[in-house]
Design a protein around this motif. Structure first.
Motif, PDB file in Angstrom:
ATOM      1  N   TYR A 131      27.514  17.309  36.935  1.00 53.88           N
ATOM      2  CA  TYR A 131      26.784  17.308  35.655  1.00 53.88           C
ATOM      3  C   TYR A 131      25.437  18.002  35.808  1.00 53.88           C
ATOM      4  CZ  TYR A 131      24.682  15.608  31.339  1.00 53.88           C
ATOM      5  OH  TYR A 131      24.071  15.528  30.113  1.00 53.88           O
ATOM      6  N   VAL A 132      24.698  17.656  36.881  1.00 51.91           N
ATOM      7  CA  VAL A 132      23.399  18.267  37.128  1.00 51.91           C
ATOM      8  C   VAL A 132      23.546  19.769  37.381  1.00 51.91           C
ATOM      9  CG1 VAL A 132      21.440  18.339  38.732  1.00 51.91           C
ATOM     10  CG2 VAL A 132      22.349  16.136  37.964  1.00 51.91           C
ATOM     11  N   ALA A 133      24.672  20.159  37.999  1.00 45.76           N
ATOM     12  CA  ALA A 133      24.910  21.572  38.302  1.00 45.76           C
ATOM     13  C   ALA A 133      25.301  22.373  37.068  1.00 45.76           C
ATOM     14  CB  ALA A 133      25.987  21.700  39.368  1.00 45.76           C
ATOM     15  N   GLY A 134      25.454  21.690  35.935  1.00 41.17           N
ATOM     16  CA  GLY A 134      25.750  22.401  34.704  1.00 41.17           C
ATOM     17  C   GLY A 134      27.210  22.445  34.318  1.00 41.17           C
ATOM     18  N   TYR A 135      27.994  21.504  34.838  1.00 42.10           N
ATOM     19  CA  TYR A 135      29.417  21.440  34.502  1.00 42.10           C
ATOM     20  C   TYR A 135      29.754  20.069  33.914  1.00 42.10           C
ATOM     21  CZ  TYR A 135      29.504  25.454  37.665  1.00 42.10           C
ATOM     22  OH  TYR A 135      29.263  26.646  38.272  1.00 42.10           O
ATOM     23  N   PRO A 136      29.231  19.760  32.731  1.00 43.45           N
ATOM     24  CA  PRO A 136      29.422  18.417  32.170  1.00 43.45           C
ATOM     25  C   PRO A 136      30.881  18.068  31.903  1.00 43.45           C
ATOM     26  CG  PRO A 136      28.510  19.928  30.529  1.00 43.45           C
ATOM     27  CD  PRO A 136      28.441  20.630  31.849  1.00 43.45           C
ATOM     28  N   LEU A 137      31.678  19.044  31.435  1.00 41.08           N
ATOM     29  CA  LEU A 137      33.083  18.756  31.158  1.00 41.08           C
ATOM     30  C   LEU A 137      33.838  18.435  32.438  1.00 41.08           C
ATOM     31  CD1 LEU A 137      35.354  18.581  29.114  1.00 41.08           C
ATOM     32  CD2 LEU A 137      35.747  21.041  29.399  1.00 41.08           C
ATOM     33  N   VAL A 138      33.615  19.259  33.473  1.00 40.02           N
ATOM     34  CA  VAL A 138      34.262  19.012  34.762  1.00 40.02           C
ATOM     35  C   VAL A 138      33.804  17.675  35.331  1.00 40.02           C
ATOM     36  CG1 VAL A 138      34.555  19.838  37.125  1.00 40.02           C
ATOM     37  CG2 VAL A 138      34.481  21.475  35.236  1.00 40.02           C
ATOM     38  N   ALA A 139      32.523  17.375  35.169  1.00 41.84           N
ATOM     39  CA  ALA A 139      31.996  16.103  35.669  1.00 41.84           C
ATOM     40  C   ALA A 139      32.699  14.926  35.010  1.00 41.84           C
ATOM     41  CB  ALA A 139      30.490  16.028  35.408  1.00 41.84           C
ATOM     42  N   GLY A 140      32.916  15.036  33.700  1.00 43.06           N
ATOM     43  CA  GLY A 140      33.600  13.957  32.990  1.00 43.06           C
ATOM     44  C   GLY A 140      35.033  13.785  33.452  1.00 43.06           C
ATOM     45  N   VAL A 141      35.725  14.925  33.635  1.00 42.21           N
ATOM     46  CA  VAL A 141      37.118  14.865  34.090  1.00 42.21           C
ATOM     47  C   VAL A 141      37.204  14.242  35.480  1.00 42.21           C
ATOM     48  CG1 VAL A 141      39.112  16.245  34.766  1.00 42.21           C
ATOM     49  CG2 VAL A 141      37.861  16.809  32.670  1.00 42.21           C
ATOM     50  N   VAL A 142      36.315  14.662  36.393  1.00 39.02           N
ATOM     51  CA  VAL A 142      36.311  14.119  37.756  1.00 39.02           C
ATOM     52  C   VAL A 142      36.059  12.626  37.735  1.00 39.02           C
ATOM     53  CG1 VAL A 142      35.022  14.089  39.930  1.00 39.02           C
ATOM     54  CG2 VAL A 142      35.690  16.272  38.900  1.00 39.02           C
ATOM     55  N   ALA A 143      35.095  12.195  36.920  1.00 37.03           N
ATOM     56  CA  ALA A 143      34.755  10.773  36.864  1.00 37.03           C
ATOM     57  C   ALA A 143      35.912   9.947  36.313  1.00 37.03           C
ATOM     58  CB  ALA A 143      33.498  10.567  36.022  1.00 37.03           C
ATOM     59  N   VAL A 144      36.505  10.409  35.199  1.00 37.29           N
ATOM     60  CA  VAL A 144      37.594   9.652  34.572  1.00 37.29           C
ATOM     61  C   VAL A 144      38.814   9.586  35.486  1.00 37.29           C
ATOM     62  CG1 VAL A 144      39.250   9.649  32.674  1.00 37.29           C
ATOM     63  CG2 VAL A 144      36.834  10.088  32.219  1.00 37.29           C
ATOM     64  N   LEU A 145      39.229  10.739  36.033  1.00 41.49           N
ATOM     65  CA  LEU A 145      40.406  10.760  36.900  1.00 41.49           C
ATOM     66  C   LEU A 145      40.161   9.973  38.186  1.00 41.49           C
ATOM     67  CD1 LEU A 145      41.697  14.437  36.539  1.00 41.49           C
ATOM     68  CD2 LEU A 145      42.558  12.364  35.436  1.00 41.49           C
ATOM     69  N   VAL A 184      34.070   4.129  44.232  1.00 41.15           N
ATOM     70  CA  VAL A 184      33.408   4.279  42.934  1.00 41.15           C
ATOM     71  C   VAL A 184      32.082   5.010  43.097  1.00 41.15           C
ATOM     72  CG1 VAL A 184      32.253   3.033  41.060  1.00 41.15           C
ATOM     73  CG2 VAL A 184      34.514   2.307  41.832  1.00 41.15           C
ATOM     74  N   VAL A 185      31.320   4.639  44.122  1.00 45.28           N
ATOM     75  CA  VAL A 185      30.040   5.295  44.365  1.00 45.28           C
ATOM     76  C   VAL A 185      30.232   6.788  44.630  1.00 45.28           C
ATOM     77  CG1 VAL A 185      28.095   5.445  45.974  1.00 45.28           C
ATOM     78  CG2 VAL A 185      28.862   3.213  45.156  1.00 45.28           C
ATOM     79  N   ILE A 186      31.235   7.116  45.451  1.00 47.50           N
ATOM     80  CA  ILE A 186      31.486   8.525  45.771  1.00 47.50           C
ATOM     81  C   ILE A 186      31.916   9.302  44.531  1.00 47.50           C
ATOM     82  CG2 ILE A 186      32.999  10.079  47.058  1.00 47.50           C
ATOM     83  CD1 ILE A 186      32.996   8.033  49.330  1.00 47.50           C
ATOM     84  N   VAL A 187      32.821   8.721  43.713  1.00 49.37           N
ATOM     85  CA  VAL A 187      33.284   9.397  42.508  1.00 49.37           C
ATOM     86  C   VAL A 187      32.140   9.597  41.523  1.00 49.37           C
ATOM     87  CG1 VAL A 187      34.730   9.124  40.451  1.00 49.37           C
ATOM     88  CG2 VAL A 187      35.693   8.682  42.713  1.00 49.37           C
ATOM     89  N   VAL A 188      31.328   8.560  41.309  1.00 46.33           N
ATOM     90  CA  VAL A 188      30.200   8.668  40.387  1.00 46.33           C
ATOM     91  C   VAL A 188      29.194   9.701  40.888  1.00 46.33           C
ATOM     92  CG1 VAL A 188      28.212   7.441  39.427  1.00 46.33           C
ATOM     93  CG2 VAL A 188      30.465   6.347  39.456  1.00 46.33           C
ATOM     94  N   ALA A 189      28.937   9.709  42.191  1.00 48.52           N
ATOM     95  CA  ALA A 189      27.997  10.684  42.757  1.00 48.52           C
ATOM     96  C   ALA A 189      28.517  12.107  42.580  1.00 48.52           C
ATOM     97  CB  ALA A 189      27.768  10.382  44.240  1.00 48.52           C
ATOM     98  N   ALA A 190      29.820  12.296  42.773  1.00 50.28           N
ATOM     99  CA  ALA A 190      30.398  13.626  42.588  1.00 50.28           C
ATOM    100  C   ALA A 190      30.289  14.073  41.133  1.00 50.28           C
ATOM    101  CB  ALA A 190      31.863  13.627  43.037  1.00 50.28           C
ATOM    102  N   GLY A 191      30.571  13.141  40.212  1.00 50.07           N
ATOM    103  CA  GLY A 191      30.451  13.468  38.801  1.00 50.07           C
ATOM    104  C   GLY A 191      29.021  13.796  38.413  1.00 50.07           C
ATOM    105  N   ALA A 192      28.078  13.023  38.934  1.00 52.25           N
ATOM    106  CA  ALA A 192      26.671  13.271  38.632  1.00 52.25           C
ATOM    107  C   ALA A 192      26.218  14.623  39.171  1.00 52.25           C
ATOM    108  CB  ALA A 192      25.804  12.143  39.223  1.00 52.25           C
TER     109      ALA A 192
END
Length: 278
Positions: free
Chosen positions: A37-51, A26-34
């Motif tokens: 998001y910071v890099a400017g890819y909010p949609l991709v971040a959301g997809v990565v986090a949810v999946l 969970v920590v790794i997935v959340v960190a990847a999503g964050a």
């Protein structure tokens, strides 16, 4: 069957879920999503986090090789006690060889197999080695009277086949064991044997009586014979080969590298640990 059913890993979820591995994922997935998001890819971040979180829920973990690194990472972060795995990750004050050991000592595997082939305990065809029906019946019959034995009675049965060793029944917070202490040269060697192992090996020695094998040969043969078990010697449950350990849902015991084991699917007892290939 739904698509979700196709990706589920029940051996790593539910009651068999390893919470330190889950938290690490969970920590790794959340960190990847964050980071996305910071890099400017909010949609991709959301997809990565949810999946990622869905995968963890359905499969136990999504990061490859989690069972190899998560237990050590969780232990280093002090998460073992937090999730009730203090003894599992650090082995605590428990037996030093809880899931290993045997009534006999080490022997050349090829020599043991040759001996058992000559004694008609094992046979071989194009598919490989297998146990003869006649010996399997003898072995199973020898297990039956031991299945109802108390721990002290099992210790007495071990004394009957290892009169050269100090044998005692041991009970602690982690379970019940028969401890066989013997001298290996100048070193005292303790084998901590679980109920299923004791039942299988004492019955194995008794079943090998009259096969022409010496007592020493009988003792070194009973450990590899456990690899041919088709049911748990203690509870009678079905067995399966698995590579998991207590981390991520397998039979008790955690190692840096998951062991390839034969285990009971009902009581989770480890019945045999297959040798590691070099």
């Amino acid at each position: 069957m739904t698509t979700l059913d196709g990706i589920r890993r029940p051996e790593y979820t539910g009651e068999r879920r390893c919470w330190p591995c889950t938290v690490v994922n969970v920590v790794i997935v959340v960190a990847a999503g964050a980071a996305l998001y910071v890099a400017g890819y909010p949609l991709v971040a959301g997809v990565v986090a949810v999946l990622g979180l869905l995968g963890i829920w359905a499969r136990g973990y999504v990061v490859p090789y989690t069972p190899r690194f998560a237990p050590r990472l969780a232990a280093a972060l002090g998460l073992g006690d937090t999730f009730g795995h203090g003894d599992t990750f650090g082995h605590g004050d428990g037996p030093p060889q809880e899931l290993g050991g045997s009534l006999g000592g080490d022997a050349d595997p090829d020599a043991v197999v040759d001996t058992l082939l000559r004694a008609d305990v094992l046979a071989e065809d194009e598919a490989g080695l297998y146990m003869t029906d006649e010996f399997r019946t003898r072995w199973r019959d020898a297990m039956e009277p031991l299945q109802e034995a108390t721990l002290d009675e099992l210790a007495e049965a071990v004394m009957g086949v290892r009169m050269d060793a100090d044998v005692r029944a041991e009970r602690n917070e982690r379970g019940e064991y028969v401890v066989v202490a013997s001298h290996d040269g100048n070193r005292l060697h303790d084998a901590w044997l679980t109920r299923p192992v004791v039942i299988a090996e004492v019955a194995g020695v008794n079943a090998l009586a009259g096969s022409g094998l010496t007592r020493e040969a009988q003792l070194v043969a009973v450990e590899p014979l456990r690899s041919f078990l088709e049911a748990c010697p203690d509870c009678g449950g079905p067995v399966e080969e698995t590579t998991t350990v207590d981390c991520c849902g397998g039979p008790a015991g955690t190692a840096a590298e998951p062991d390839h084991v034969l285990a009971c699917t009902d009581c989770d007892s480890r019945l045999f640990t297959f040798p590691t290939e070099d």
